[in-house]
Design a protein around this motif. Structure first.
Motif, PDB file in Angstrom:
ATOM      1  N   ARG A 270       0.830  -1.213   0.000  1.00  0.00           N
ATOM      2  CA  ARG A 270       0.000   0.000   0.000  1.00  0.00           C
ATOM      3  C   ARG A 270       0.861   1.259   0.000  1.00  0.00           C
ATOM      4  O   ARG A 270       0.563   2.235  -0.695  1.00  0.00           O
ATOM      5  CB  ARG A 270      -0.924   0.001   1.224  1.00  0.00           C
ATOM      6  N   ILE A 271       1.937   1.253   0.789  1.00  0.00           N
ATOM      7  CA  ILE A 271       2.853   2.398   0.796  1.00  0.00           C
ATOM      8  C   ILE A 271       3.482   2.568  -0.581  1.00  0.00           C
ATOM      9  O   ILE A 271       3.574   3.684  -1.112  1.00  0.00           O
ATOM     10  CB  ILE A 271       3.942   2.208   1.875  1.00  0.00           C
ATOM     11  N   GLY A 272       3.917   1.454  -1.174  1.00  0.00           N
ATOM     12  CA  GLY A 272       4.520   1.503  -2.500  1.00  0.00           C
ATOM     13  C   GLY A 272       3.557   2.019  -3.554  1.00  0.00           C
ATOM     14  O   GLY A 272       3.940   2.791  -4.437  1.00  0.00           O
TER      15      GLY A 272
ATOM     16  N   TYR B 257       3.193   5.725  -3.178  1.00  0.00           N
ATOM     17  CA  TYR B 257       4.467   6.326  -3.578  1.00  0.00           C
ATOM     18  C   TYR B 257       4.566   6.459  -5.096  1.00  0.00           C
ATOM     19  O   TYR B 257       4.855   7.535  -5.631  1.00  0.00           O
ATOM     20  CB  TYR B 257       5.586   5.460  -3.018  1.00  0.00           C
ATOM     21  N   VAL B 258       4.310   5.357  -5.818  1.00  0.00           N
ATOM     22  CA  VAL B 258       4.456   5.397  -7.277  1.00  0.00           C
ATOM     23  C   VAL B 258       3.343   6.205  -7.935  1.00  0.00           C
ATOM     24  O   VAL B 258       3.540   6.756  -9.018  1.00  0.00           O
ATOM     25  CB  VAL B 258       4.498   3.967  -7.872  1.00  0.00           C
ATOM     26  N   SER B 259       2.176   6.283  -7.301  1.00  0.00           N
ATOM     27  CA  SER B 259       1.094   7.067  -7.886  1.00  0.00           C
ATOM     28  C   SER B 259       1.434   8.554  -7.924  1.00  0.00           C
ATOM     29  O   SER B 259       0.959   9.293  -8.788  1.00  0.00           O
ATOM     30  CB  SER B 259      -0.205   6.850  -7.107  1.00  0.00           C
ATOM     31  N   GLN B 260       2.269   8.995  -6.985  1.00  0.00           N
ATOM     32  CA  GLN B 260       2.674  10.400  -6.952  1.00  0.00           C
ATOM     33  C   GLN B 260       3.944  10.650  -7.764  1.00  0.00           C
ATOM     34  O   GLN B 260       4.176  11.757  -8.241  1.00  0.00           O
ATOM     35  CB  GLN B 260       2.900  10.845  -5.507  1.00  0.00           C
ATOM     36  N   ALA B 261       4.768   9.599  -7.935  1.00  0.00           N
ATOM     37  CA  ALA B 261       6.020   9.755  -8.672  1.00  0.00           C
ATOM     38  C   ALA B 261       5.867   9.451 -10.158  1.00  0.00           C
ATOM     39  O   ALA B 261       6.746   9.775 -10.949  1.00  0.00           O
ATOM     40  CB  ALA B 261       7.090   8.846  -8.075  1.00  0.00           C
ATOM     41  N   LYS B 262       4.767   8.776 -10.544  1.00  0.00           N
ATOM     42  CA  LYS B 262       4.503   8.461 -11.950  1.00  0.00           C
ATOM     43  C   LYS B 262       5.643   7.653 -12.579  1.00  0.00           C
ATOM     44  O   LYS B 262       6.378   8.127 -13.454  1.00  0.00           O
ATOM     45  CB  LYS B 262       4.267   9.743 -12.762  1.00  0.00           C
ATOM     46  N   THR B 263       5.808   6.433 -12.134  1.00  0.00           N
ATOM     47  CA  THR B 263       6.847   5.564 -12.668  1.00  0.00           C
ATOM     48  C   THR B 263       6.231   4.250 -13.103  1.00  0.00           C
ATOM     49  O   THR B 263       5.098   3.921 -12.715  1.00  0.00           O
ATOM     50  CB  THR B 263       7.937   5.310 -11.602  1.00  0.00           C
TER      51      THR B 263
ATOM     52  N   VAL C 144      11.482  -2.781  -4.313  1.00  0.00           N
ATOM     53  CA  VAL C 144      11.423  -2.768  -2.850  1.00  0.00           C
ATOM     54  C   VAL C 144      12.590  -3.592  -2.330  1.00  0.00           C
ATOM     55  O   VAL C 144      12.752  -4.759  -2.691  1.00  0.00           O
ATOM     56  CB  VAL C 144      10.091  -3.346  -2.337  1.00  0.00           C
ATOM     57  N   LYS C 145      13.387  -2.976  -1.475  1.00  0.00           N
ATOM     58  CA  LYS C 145      14.559  -3.643  -0.911  1.00  0.00           C
ATOM     59  C   LYS C 145      14.375  -3.781   0.597  1.00  0.00           C
ATOM     60  O   LYS C 145      14.150  -2.791   1.292  1.00  0.00           O
ATOM     61  CB  LYS C 145      15.824  -2.834  -1.209  1.00  0.00           C
ATOM     62  N   ARG C 146      14.459  -5.030   1.089  1.00  0.00           N
ATOM     63  CA  ARG C 146      14.313  -5.306   2.517  1.00  0.00           C
ATOM     64  C   ARG C 146      15.687  -5.280   3.163  1.00  0.00           C
ATOM     65  O   ARG C 146      16.438  -6.239   3.095  1.00  0.00           O
ATOM     66  CB  ARG C 146      13.640  -6.661   2.734  1.00  0.00           C
TER      67      ARG C 146
ATOM     68  N   THR D 294      -1.951  -0.608  -9.565  1.00  0.00           N
ATOM     69  CA  THR D 294      -1.753  -2.043  -9.386  1.00  0.00           C
ATOM     70  C   THR D 294      -0.269  -2.352  -9.468  1.00  0.00           C
ATOM     71  O   THR D 294       0.415  -1.931 -10.402  1.00  0.00           O
ATOM     72  CB  THR D 294      -2.503  -2.847 -10.472  1.00  0.00           C
ATOM     73  N   LEU D 295       0.240  -3.074  -8.457  1.00  0.00           N
ATOM     74  CA  LEU D 295       1.640  -3.502  -8.440  1.00  0.00           C
ATOM     75  C   LEU D 295       1.689  -5.002  -8.687  1.00  0.00           C
ATOM     76  O   LEU D 295       1.155  -5.780  -7.900  1.00  0.00           O
ATOM     77  CB  LEU D 295       2.292  -3.167  -7.101  1.00  0.00           C
TER      78      LEU D 295
END
Length: 235
Positions: free
Chosen positions: A71-73, A76-82, A87-89, A206-207
């Protein structure tokens, strides 16, 4: 090829994650951090724009750790438009063994030496190795329970160790319990990484997870082939 070298990808690093709390680092600033606080299950959200980190307290009964990261991702991408998110743990890197673990290993080595030389002290060193190993296993289990909310099944080896107290196989039991509890932690492990293909339709994000080493073109080809197969079966 490292995921960091993927062209046009946006990166999100999970710096720490324990049940009920997570901290992430964004590669780019988040224009509207208020959206992150509105994720269902999030109890508290603190965003530091200077270092681009977000700390969230959440209800694990409402949303799981993996779901929260997704959900965070997505926000994040919805605002950055990529078109691609990595995702790195990072929170799983390294392992610090408590002094009790090293003490137990030393006592096991001493007990083994006494057994090889048939020393009359081996009765004492056998109890010493078993006692220090048991204490180290219990301490390790408590630390994992405190940090993660659960402990690994290997900690259950202490029951085997207790059952061997005073028996001829005591040295072997102590060594086995130590290896089962601490052995896998001593093997260096790199951080987990996962790439997601981003699909934006209107306001919906959608991711879709990609396999390691798979390029966007290859992934898109697989998705197109699967879609055609599904349409053909329905026809």
């Amino acid at each position: 090829m490292s995921m960091r070298n993927e062209k046009d990808a946006l990166h999100l690093d999970v710096l720490s994650a324990i049940p009920g709390r997570i901290r992430v680092l964004f590669e780019m600033p988040v224009p509207n951090e208020a959206l992150l606080a509105r994720i269902p299950g999030v109890l508290e959200s603190r965003y530091n724009p200077r270092i681009r980190t977000l700390t969230c307290r959440y209800d694990s009964g409402v949303i799981s750790e993996e779901q929260l990261i997704i959900r965070i991702g997505a926000i994040y991408v919805s605002q950055a438009k990529t078109s691609l998110l990595h995702v790195k743990r990072c929170e799983e890197e390294g392992f610090s063994m408590a002094p009790s673990g090293y003490l137990a290993l030393g006592c096991i080595a001493l007990d083994g030496a006494m057994s090889l030389t048939a020393s009359p002290l081996q009765a004492f060193t056998r109890w010493l190795s078993a006692g220090t190993t048991l204490a180290a296993v219990v301490e390790h289990g408590y630390q994992e329970l405190h940090v993660r909310g659960s402990f690994d099944p290997e900690v259950m080896s202490m029951f085997y160790l207790v059952n061997s107290l005073g028996k001829p196989n005591g040295t072997r039991a102590s060594m086995l319990a130590w290896i089962l509890t601490f052995g896998r932690h001593l093997i260096p492990r790199g951080p987990r990484e996962q790439a997601y293909l981003v699909s934006l339709v209107g306001q919906r994000v959608t991711l879709t997870p990609m396999r390691s080493g798979e390029s966007q073109a290859t992934f898109a080809g697989h998705m197109l082939r699967r879609s055609v197969e599904m349409i053909a079966r329905k026809g």
